[in-house]
Design a protein around this motif. Structure first.
Motif, PDB file in Angstrom:
ATOM      1  N   GLY A   8       1.156  -4.974   8.238  1.00 36.65           N
ATOM      2  CA  GLY A   8       2.220  -4.684   7.274  1.00 36.65           C
ATOM      3  C   GLY A   8       2.157  -3.228   6.864  1.00 36.65           C
ATOM      4  O   GLY A   8       1.090  -2.737   6.501  1.00 36.65           O
ATOM      5  N   GLY A   9       3.316  -2.551   6.922  1.00 35.86           N
ATOM      6  CA  GLY A   9       3.325  -1.106   6.683  1.00 35.86           C
ATOM      7  C   GLY A   9       4.206  -0.678   5.529  1.00 35.86           C
ATOM      8  O   GLY A   9       4.858   0.361   5.576  1.00 35.86           O
ATOM      9  N   PRO A  11       4.313  -0.086   1.089  1.00 34.96           N
ATOM     10  CA  PRO A  11       3.441   0.689   0.187  1.00 34.96           C
ATOM     11  C   PRO A  11       2.006   0.158   0.159  1.00 34.96           C
ATOM     12  O   PRO A  11       1.063   0.962   0.147  1.00 34.96           O
ATOM     13  CB  PRO A  11       4.107   0.500  -1.178  1.00 34.96           C
ATOM     14  N   ALA A  12       1.821  -1.166   0.189  1.00 34.18           N
ATOM     15  CA  ALA A  12       0.463  -1.729   0.153  1.00 34.18           C
ATOM     16  C   ALA A  12      -0.297  -1.367   1.424  1.00 34.18           C
ATOM     17  O   ALA A  12      -1.433  -0.876   1.368  1.00 34.18           O
ATOM     18  CB  ALA A  12       0.523  -3.248  -0.014  1.00 34.18           C
ATOM     19  N   GLU A  32       5.939  -4.558  11.378  1.00 33.21           N
ATOM     20  CA  GLU A  32       7.221  -4.905  11.986  1.00 33.21           C
ATOM     21  C   GLU A  32       8.206  -3.757  11.729  1.00 33.21           C
ATOM     22  O   GLU A  32       8.963  -3.366  12.605  1.00 33.21           O
ATOM     23  CB  GLU A  32       7.724  -6.207  11.372  1.00 33.21           C
ATOM     24  N   ARG A  33       8.170  -3.235  10.507  1.00 35.33           N
ATOM     25  CA  ARG A  33       9.054  -2.107  10.168  1.00 35.33           C
ATOM     26  C   ARG A  33       8.341  -1.251   9.129  1.00 35.33           C
ATOM     27  O   ARG A  33       8.219  -1.652   7.968  1.00 35.33           O
ATOM     28  CB  ARG A  33      10.375  -2.628   9.597  1.00 35.33           C
ATOM     29  N   GLN A  37      10.151  -2.872   2.356  1.00 36.25           N
ATOM     30  CA  GLN A  37      11.331  -2.974   1.488  1.00 36.25           C
ATOM     31  C   GLN A  37      11.831  -1.619   1.001  1.00 36.25           C
ATOM     32  O   GLN A  37      12.986  -1.496   0.604  1.00 36.25           O
ATOM     33  CB  GLN A  37      11.013  -3.825   0.257  1.00 36.25           C
ATOM     34  N   THR A  41      15.878   0.524  -0.287  1.00 37.67           N
ATOM     35  CA  THR A  41      16.030   0.862  -1.697  1.00 37.67           C
ATOM     36  C   THR A  41      16.823   2.149  -1.815  1.00 37.67           C
ATOM     37  O   THR A  41      16.624   3.072  -1.035  1.00 37.67           O
ATOM     38  CB  THR A  41      14.629   1.036  -2.325  1.00 37.67           C
ATOM     39  N   ASN A  46      10.564   4.858 -10.614  1.00 35.66           N
ATOM     40  CA  ASN A  46       9.436   4.356 -11.394  1.00 35.66           C
ATOM     41  C   ASN A  46       8.112   4.431 -10.646  1.00 35.66           C
ATOM     42  O   ASN A  46       7.180   3.707 -10.956  1.00 35.66           O
ATOM     43  CB  ASN A  46       9.707   2.915 -11.865  1.00 35.66           C
ATOM     44  N   ALA A  79       3.026  -9.580  13.760  1.00 38.13           N
ATOM     45  CA  ALA A  79       1.898 -10.495  13.942  1.00 38.13           C
ATOM     46  C   ALA A  79       2.410 -11.927  13.869  1.00 38.13           C
ATOM     47  O   ALA A  79       3.279 -12.242  13.056  1.00 38.13           O
ATOM     48  CB  ALA A  79       0.860 -10.256  12.854  1.00 38.13           C
ATOM     49  N   THR A 111       2.002  -8.064   4.221  1.00 37.79           N
ATOM     50  CA  THR A 111       3.281  -8.316   4.888  1.00 37.79           C
ATOM     51  C   THR A 111       4.465  -8.428   3.921  1.00 37.79           C
ATOM     52  O   THR A 111       5.588  -8.690   4.357  1.00 37.79           O
ATOM     53  CB  THR A 111       3.199  -9.581   5.756  1.00 37.79           C
ATOM     54  N   GLY A 112       4.228  -8.248   2.628  1.00 40.94           N
ATOM     55  CA  GLY A 112       5.345  -8.131   1.696  1.00 40.94           C
ATOM     56  C   GLY A 112       6.137  -9.404   1.483  1.00 40.94           C
ATOM     57  O   GLY A 112       5.663 -10.524   1.713  1.00 40.94           O
ATOM     58  N   CYS A 137      13.749  -2.384 -11.484  1.00 36.27           N
ATOM     59  CA  CYS A 137      14.075  -1.187 -10.712  1.00 36.27           C
ATOM     60  C   CYS A 137      15.471  -0.684 -11.055  1.00 36.27           C
ATOM     61  O   CYS A 137      15.675   0.482 -11.333  1.00 36.27           O
ATOM     62  CB  CYS A 137      14.030  -1.510  -9.214  1.00 36.27           C
ATOM     63  N   ASP A 277       3.153  -7.493  -2.298  1.00 31.39           N
ATOM     64  CA  ASP A 277       4.104  -8.557  -2.618  1.00 31.39           C
ATOM     65  C   ASP A 277       3.795  -9.895  -1.949  1.00 31.39           C
ATOM     66  O   ASP A 277       4.315 -10.921  -2.372  1.00 31.39           O
ATOM     67  CB  ASP A 277       5.526  -8.134  -2.195  1.00 31.39           C
ATOM     68  N   ILE A 286       6.371  -1.223  -6.350  1.00 33.49           N
ATOM     69  CA  ILE A 286       5.740  -0.301  -5.400  1.00 33.49           C
ATOM     70  C   ILE A 286       4.390   0.185  -5.909  1.00 33.49           C
ATOM     71  O   ILE A 286       3.389   0.183  -5.185  1.00 33.49           O
ATOM     72  CB  ILE A 286       6.657   0.915  -5.132  1.00 33.49           C
TER      73      ILE A 286
HETATM   74  P1  FAD Z   1       6.849  -4.569   1.770  1.00 30.77           P
HETATM   75  O1  FAD Z   1       7.448  -3.325   1.265  1.00 30.77           O
HETATM   76  O2  FAD Z   1       7.692  -5.792   1.823  1.00 30.77           O
HETATM   77  O3  FAD Z   1       6.294  -4.262   3.243  1.00 30.77           O
HETATM   78  C1  FAD Z   1       5.849  -5.293   4.079  1.00 30.77           C
HETATM   79  C2  FAD Z   1       5.501  -4.741   5.446  1.00 30.77           C
HETATM   80  O4  FAD Z   1       4.995  -5.787   6.268  1.00 30.77           O
HETATM   81  C3  FAD Z   1       6.662  -4.151   6.227  1.00 30.77           C
HETATM   82  O5  FAD Z   1       6.204  -3.075   7.004  1.00 30.77           O
HETATM   83  C4  FAD Z   1       7.083  -5.322   7.121  1.00 30.77           C
HETATM   84  O6  FAD Z   1       7.814  -4.911   8.259  1.00 30.77           O
HETATM   85  C5  FAD Z   1       5.732  -5.851   7.478  1.00 30.77           C
HETATM   86  N1  FAD Z   1       5.640  -7.226   7.980  1.00 30.77           N
HETATM   87  C6  FAD Z   1       6.143  -8.374   7.458  1.00 30.77           C
HETATM   88  N2  FAD Z   1       5.791  -9.439   8.210  1.00 30.77           N
HETATM   89  C7  FAD Z   1       5.042  -8.946   9.225  1.00 30.77           C
HETATM   90  C8  FAD Z   1       4.365  -9.537  10.343  1.00 30.77           C
HETATM   91  N3  FAD Z   1       4.369 -10.852  10.569  1.00 30.77           N
HETATM   92  N4  FAD Z   1       3.693  -8.718  11.200  1.00 30.77           N
HETATM   93  C9  FAD Z   1       3.661  -7.366  11.006  1.00 30.77           C
HETATM   94  N5  FAD Z   1       4.280  -6.762   9.963  1.00 30.77           N
HETATM   95  C10 FAD Z   1       4.948  -7.541   9.088  1.00 30.77           C
HETATM   96  N6  FAD Z   1       9.920  -1.445  -6.519  1.00 30.77           N
HETATM   97  C11 FAD Z   1       9.708  -0.413  -7.360  1.00 30.77           C
HETATM   98  O7  FAD Z   1       8.585  -0.198  -7.820  1.00 30.77           O
HETATM   99  N7  FAD Z   1      10.749   0.427  -7.710  1.00 30.77           N
HETATM  100  C12 FAD Z   1      12.016   0.273  -7.221  1.00 30.77           C
HETATM  101  O8  FAD Z   1      12.920   1.034  -7.565  1.00 30.77           O
HETATM  102  C13 FAD Z   1      12.247  -0.816  -6.328  1.00 30.77           C
HETATM  103  N8  FAD Z   1      13.500  -1.063  -5.844  1.00 30.77           N
HETATM  104  C14 FAD Z   1      13.674  -2.066  -4.946  1.00 30.77           C
HETATM  105  C15 FAD Z   1      14.954  -2.249  -4.397  1.00 30.77           C
HETATM  106  C16 FAD Z   1      15.165  -3.230  -3.443  1.00 30.77           C
HETATM  107  C17 FAD Z   1      16.543  -3.373  -2.840  1.00 30.77           C
HETATM  108  C18 FAD Z   1      14.082  -4.055  -3.022  1.00 30.77           C
HETATM  109  C19 FAD Z   1      14.287  -5.114  -1.959  1.00 30.77           C
HETATM  110  C20 FAD Z   1      12.826  -3.910  -3.601  1.00 30.77           C
HETATM  111  C21 FAD Z   1      12.604  -2.919  -4.554  1.00 30.77           C
HETATM  112  N9  FAD Z   1      11.351  -2.727  -5.142  1.00 30.77           N
HETATM  113  C22 FAD Z   1      11.150  -1.663  -5.986  1.00 30.77           C
HETATM  114  C23 FAD Z   1      10.199  -3.587  -4.804  1.00 30.77           C
HETATM  115  C24 FAD Z   1       9.264  -2.864  -3.810  1.00 30.77           C
HETATM  116  O9  FAD Z   1      10.032  -2.387  -2.725  1.00 30.77           O
HETATM  117  C25 FAD Z   1       8.164  -3.800  -3.341  1.00 30.77           C
HETATM  118  O10 FAD Z   1       7.433  -4.284  -4.459  1.00 30.77           O
HETATM  119  C26 FAD Z   1       7.183  -3.101  -2.392  1.00 30.77           C
HETATM  120  O11 FAD Z   1       7.851  -2.542  -1.288  1.00 30.77           O
HETATM  121  C27 FAD Z   1       6.115  -4.066  -1.915  1.00 30.77           C
HETATM  122  O12 FAD Z   1       5.280  -3.424  -0.998  1.00 30.77           O
HETATM  123  P2  FAD Z   1       4.463  -4.239   0.088  1.00 30.77           P
HETATM  124  O13 FAD Z   1       3.750  -3.203   0.888  1.00 30.77           O
HETATM  125  O14 FAD Z   1       3.679  -5.295  -0.575  1.00 30.77           O
HETATM  126  O15 FAD Z   1       5.544  -5.012   0.958  1.00 30.77           O
END
Ligand code: FAD
Length: 308
Positions: A8-9, A11-12, A32-33, A37, A41, A46, A79, A111-112, A137, A277, A286
């Protein structure tokens, strides 16, 4: 094999990659991407110390930060399964959709999640143009305007209470006959002067003009009559779904599908950590995901110096 393999790529994952690589250990990240998320955005206001940025810029900066270190970045790689180590101190395997298998001493799952869509006409068209999913947000963008919240569960009612303090008016639209949120939240919501609640109401369309939302249509399920509420914003709050389907049966998940982690980000499987997430950590943001990614990487490093 990798010392740390991150799946998962967002912010985490990016934060975990930077923290792991800075320990000088062999680090890989499969996503994957890349960016997750944040790619979808519009404005981000914030992330502490960054007054204002936008999603694509933030996502590119995440990737640039990971690339500044010796990290194997495998973008566009999904994955499909994880296989715990056969014995203590052994290698964990991550099976990829392309048929490949990656092996690592420790794995960080990041993986968010994804917001559940209502799938009505107008939702996709006006996403980020009045249709929003995150009140923390995007709430301030609707200051003084009229909004609706679709969904009367805990997240919908919390969102409506939150928004009512910022926006001019909030209409809550719930499909079921009653709001499903906790009684204390419902009571608070009902006490607010600028909130209207419609239950037994099915959202049928989000309308717009000139590329911006201008209304929400709902059908009264008792009478079948359709109503139009003029407004500027719609928050969809019918659930956040963690991307953890591929872990079912292996990694312990909550009833919501979130990976259960302890204070160090450890899962039930030795050497497997999780962040962001996709976990049980509350408040999906984020800055929180990035902090947890850093924490998981430090926990993985700690595991390596003890067991690796
Ligand atoms: P994600 O950002 O969801 O990243 C998950 C990663 O895992 C991606 O690279 C994805 O491709 C990958 N993945 C998933 N499944 C697999 C798999 N099986 N194999 C390989 N890779 C996989 N938060 C804020 O703090 N401020 C904001 O202003 C804000 N605005 C937002 C607006 C929108 C429209 C959305 C949808 C969300 C917003 N958020 C905001 C929330 C914030 O984007 C998320 O809390 C944050 O991105 C979570 O990070 P993450 O790394 O946990 O997961």
């Amino acid at each position: 094999p990798y010392d740390v393999l991150i799946v998962g790529g967002g912010p985490a994952g990016a934060a975990a990659a930077v923290y792991a690589a800075r320990k000088g250990i062999r680090t890989g990240i499969a996503a994957e991407r890349f960016g997750g998320q944040t790619n979808d955005t519009l404005g981000i206001e914030n992330y502490i110390s960054v007054l204002e940025t936008d999603g694509p810029k933030f996502s590119a900066a995440l990737e640039a930060h990971a690339k500044a270190y010796d990290v194997d970045i495998m973008n566009l790689q999904r994955a499909d399964a994880i296989v715990p180590a056969a014995q203590a101190g052994g290698l964990v395997e991550v099976k990829m959709a392309n048929g490949g298998v990656l092996k690592a001493k420790t794995v960080i799952l990041s993986t968010g999640a994804r917001w559940r869509n209502v799938n009505v006409p107008g939702e996709a068209e006006y996403k980020n143009k009045g249709v929003a999913y995150c009140p923390h947000c995007d709430g301030p963008l609707f200051k003084g305007k009229r909004t609706a919240v679709i969904g009367g569960g805990n997240s919908g009612v919390e969102a409506a209470i939150d928004l009512a303090g910022v926006v001019a008016h909030v209409t809550v639209v719930e499909f079921a006959e009653q709001l499903k949120a906790d009684a204390v939240l419902v009571k608070k919501l009902q006490s607010l002067p600028n909130v209207t609640i419609h239950t037994n109401a099915q959202t049928t369309e989000i309308t717009g003009v000139d590329g911006k939302v201008n209304g929400l249509k709902y059908k009264d399920r008792a009478t079948g009559v359709e109503h139009l509420v003029p407004l500027e914003g719609v928050f969809v709050q019918i659930g956040l779904v963690p991307n953890t389907e591929f872990l079912r049966g292996t990694v312990e998940l909550s009833k919501f599908g979130e990976i259960i982690v302890d204070a160090k980000g450890a899962t039930n499987i030795p050497g497997v950590f999780a962040a962001g997430d996709c976990t049980t950590v509350p408040y999906k943001q984020i800055v929180i995901a990035a902090g947890d990614g850093a924490k998981a990487a430090l926990s993985a490093f700690d595991h390596l110096i003890r067991h690796g």
